[in-house]
Design an enzyme around this catalytic site. Structure first.
Site, PDB file in Angstrom:
ATOM      1  N   TYR A 115      45.811  45.076  33.388  1.00 35.12           N
ATOM      2  CA  TYR A 115      45.469  46.526  33.789  1.00 35.12           C
ATOM      3  C   TYR A 115      46.259  46.740  35.113  1.00 35.12           C
ATOM      4  O   TYR A 115      46.519  45.663  35.681  1.00 35.12           O
ATOM      5  CB  TYR A 115      44.024  46.560  33.919  1.00 35.12           C
ATOM      6  CG  TYR A 115      43.387  45.860  35.133  1.00 35.12           C
ATOM      7  CD1 TYR A 115      43.347  46.222  36.375  1.00 35.12           C
ATOM      8  CD2 TYR A 115      42.518  44.708  34.528  1.00 35.12           C
ATOM      9  CE1 TYR A 115      42.745  45.459  37.285  1.00 35.12           C
ATOM     10  CE2 TYR A 115      42.066  44.006  35.483  1.00 35.12           C
ATOM     11  CZ  TYR A 115      42.134  44.293  36.764  1.00 35.12           C
ATOM     12  OH  TYR A 115      41.352  43.461  37.901  1.00 35.12           O
ATOM     13  N   CYS A 163      34.644  42.666  40.201  1.00 31.15           N
ATOM     14  CA  CYS A 163      34.336  43.502  41.402  1.00 31.15           C
ATOM     15  C   CYS A 163      32.924  44.314  41.042  1.00 31.15           C
ATOM     16  O   CYS A 163      32.477  44.151  40.106  1.00 31.15           O
ATOM     17  CB  CYS A 163      35.360  44.902  41.301  1.00 31.15           C
ATOM     18  SG  CYS A 163      37.036  44.260  41.963  1.00 31.15           S
ATOM     19  N   ASN A 179      31.231  47.768  41.041  1.00 38.66           N
ATOM     20  CA  ASN A 179      31.514  49.001  40.816  1.00 38.66           C
ATOM     21  C   ASN A 179      30.363  49.896  41.217  1.00 38.66           C
ATOM     22  O   ASN A 179      29.165  49.685  40.575  1.00 38.66           O
ATOM     23  CB  ASN A 179      31.900  49.372  39.519  1.00 38.66           C
ATOM     24  CG  ASN A 179      33.113  48.532  38.910  1.00 38.66           C
ATOM     25  OD1 ASN A 179      33.608  48.560  37.711  1.00 38.66           O
ATOM     26  ND2 ASN A 179      33.846  48.118  39.624  1.00 38.66           N
ATOM     27  N   HIS A 209      33.839  48.842  45.073  1.00 41.85           N
ATOM     28  CA  HIS A 209      34.681  50.025  45.134  1.00 41.85           C
ATOM     29  C   HIS A 209      34.151  51.146  44.162  1.00 41.85           C
ATOM     30  O   HIS A 209      33.352  50.875  43.261  1.00 41.85           O
ATOM     31  CB  HIS A 209      36.196  49.518  44.905  1.00 41.85           C
ATOM     32  CG  HIS A 209      36.386  49.231  43.319  1.00 41.85           C
ATOM     33  ND1 HIS A 209      36.686  50.105  42.177  1.00 41.85           N
ATOM     34  CD2 HIS A 209      36.271  47.850  42.954  1.00 41.85           C
ATOM     35  CE1 HIS A 209      36.750  49.463  41.062  1.00 41.85           C
ATOM     36  NE2 HIS A 209      36.641  48.182  41.738  1.00 41.85           N
ATOM     37  N   ASN A 228      39.928  37.212  47.509  1.00 41.10           N
ATOM     38  CA  ASN A 228      40.189  36.559  46.433  1.00 41.10           C
ATOM     39  C   ASN A 228      39.948  37.632  45.246  1.00 41.10           C
ATOM     40  O   ASN A 228      39.697  37.263  44.066  1.00 41.10           O
ATOM     41  CB  ASN A 228      38.663  35.421  45.955  1.00 41.10           C
ATOM     42  CG  ASN A 228      37.599  36.181  46.196  1.00 41.10           C
ATOM     43  OD1 ASN A 228      37.201  37.402  46.410  1.00 41.10           O
ATOM     44  ND2 ASN A 228      36.696  35.399  46.039  1.00 41.10           N
ATOM     45  N   GLY A 229      40.178  38.753  45.703  1.00 44.91           N
ATOM     46  CA  GLY A 229      40.471  39.758  44.588  1.00 44.91           C
ATOM     47  C   GLY A 229      39.386  40.517  44.292  1.00 44.91           C
ATOM     48  O   GLY A 229      39.301  41.624  43.310  1.00 44.91           O
TER      49      GLY A 229
END
Length: 407
Positions: free
Chosen positions: A317, A353, A355, A335, A330-331
């Site tokens: 993606y 992540c 969300n 968000h 670390n990514g």
């Protein structure tokens, strides 16, 4: 000879002269005339008592070899007699801060001495005798830079570690660490600074060069001023390597903001200065895939970007996201993701992540600062050094202090 003693000698001489003159005038017509008059014993002149001059102290310099002392340690001087004072000046004539021992026979500088420098000293004994001398320090083999993660006068969150990256390998970690100071006091206070209750740990995140982190045992107290004193240009990092400059600066711990991010409850709860201020529905990394799990543990906010491109070659993606707060490097982010609003508060479907909706993501983004803790709970994968850079709070206090060179 004192003034009083001088006057006594003069009076005695005048009296002796007067007696001898009277005897000569009365000689004619008196018995025994023409015979010498019996002489009067002369008065003795008092002798002066001489006080021997006070003996100056002999001063020796600790560690003196080939005319110089090794830099990186305090300058230490020892006297053969009790001293009233010891003053030491650098080559510019500035006084060097130091302390005379209670017994008055030794003096040491407050901090370590730097390389390639010279000093002059004056020692005055209790009896007032003075002696003087000079001393020089050895030269450095090379000078390299060191940098810190927190800027001057920056305001950071309560979980922020102090990270010092050296542009070389520090082989004498103990000698360096014992001279690193972290002091604190409440913001706005003019009172005394107190040592921060924490410890340094040497971590491998800057290999092959060295890195040392300072972490408090508990979170920093909110609204605290911090003073960091790192005399790196005065220390021998090992093999004669030293710093280009000392680092000495202040920063501030801001309000306490803690995010409790519970993947089982599918939400994040924000506490500010101890009070709950917001609860937002969230979606976390997919539970069934360990690679996609959001990692549990106390993470640290490191950055935030209003717009960020997120790419993954593993999961194929490439997307633009907004209101992104990075925790650790670390990514992982908290968000906004409008595509998962239907799952937020219900299930975990992301790639790691956290969300939020656009409105909630923006609201949280506006409050986050570097060093805020994000305490992730309820996932199978734990925060560890293999997959993150700032894992300071993933270690127990016992584990953390075991990484000190002074343990």
């Amino acid at each position: 000879m004192s003034d009083g003693l001088t006057r006594r000698v003069a009076m005695g001489g005048a009296l002796a002269t007067a007696v001898l003159a009277g005897a000569a005038a009365c000689g004619d017509g008196q018995k025994g005339a023409g015979q010498p008059a019996a002489s009067k014993p002369a008065e003795s002149t008092p002798s002066a008592t001489t006080t021997p001059p006070a003996k100056p102290a002999t001063v020796t310099v600790a560690g003196l070899e080939s005319g110089a002392v090794p830099f990186g340690a305090p300058l230490a001087l020892t006297a053969s007699a009790r001293l009233r004072s010891m003053t030491v000046q650098d080559s510019d004539g500035q006084l060097v801060s130091g302390q005379l021992a209670k017994d008055g026979t030794s003096w040491a500088s407050i901090g370590p001495i730097g390389p390639g420098a010279s000093w002059s000293w004056t020692a005055i004994t209790s009896a007032g005798a003075s002696s003087h001398g000079t001393v020089a320090s050895t030269s450095a083999t090379s000078t390299v830079r060191a940098t810190a993660n927190i800027g001057v006068d920056m305001t950071v969150g309560i979980a922020a570690p102090i990270v010092v990256n050296f542009s070389a390998k520090v082989t004498d970690q103990a000698a360096v660490e014992k001279n690193l100071q972290v002091l604190m006091r409440p913001v706005g206070s003019t009172g005394a600074w107190k040592p921060a209750l924490g410890s340094w740990a040497w971590l491998p995140d800057n290999a092959p060069n060295s890195t040392v982190h300072f972490r408090t045992k508990q979170y920093w107290p909110a609204h605290t001023e911090v003073h960091v004193i790192l005399p790196l240009a005065h220390l021998d990092w090992g093999g004669g390597i030293t710093g280009v400059q000392d680092l000495d600066w202040h920063f501030t711990i801001g309000r306490s903001q803690i995010v409790i991010a519970d993947a089982r409850k599918h939400n994040i709860v924000i506490y500010r200065d101890g009070a709950k201020v917001a609860t937002y529905p969230a979606s976390y990394g997919l539970n069934s895939d360990p690679i996609r799990n959001t990692r549990s543990g106390i993470n640290i906010v490191t950055d935030k970007q209003q717009t960020v491109e997120m790419k993954s070659t593993l999961f194929h993606y490439d997307e633009i996201e907004h209101w992104a707060v990075r925790f650790n490097n670390n990514g992982q982010f908290i968000h906004a993701n409008p595509d998962t609003v239907a799952q937020q508060g219900k299930t975990n479907v992301s790639h790691g992540c956290i969300n939020l909706s656009t409105a909630n993501g923006k609201a949280y983004y506006q409050t986050a600062i570097y060093g805020d803790p994000v305490d992730v709970r309820g996932t199978k994968v734990k925060l560890a050094d293999e997959r993150t850079e700032l894992y300071d709070w993933a270690l127990s206090w016992k584990q953390w202090t075991a990484l000190s060179a002074l343990r």
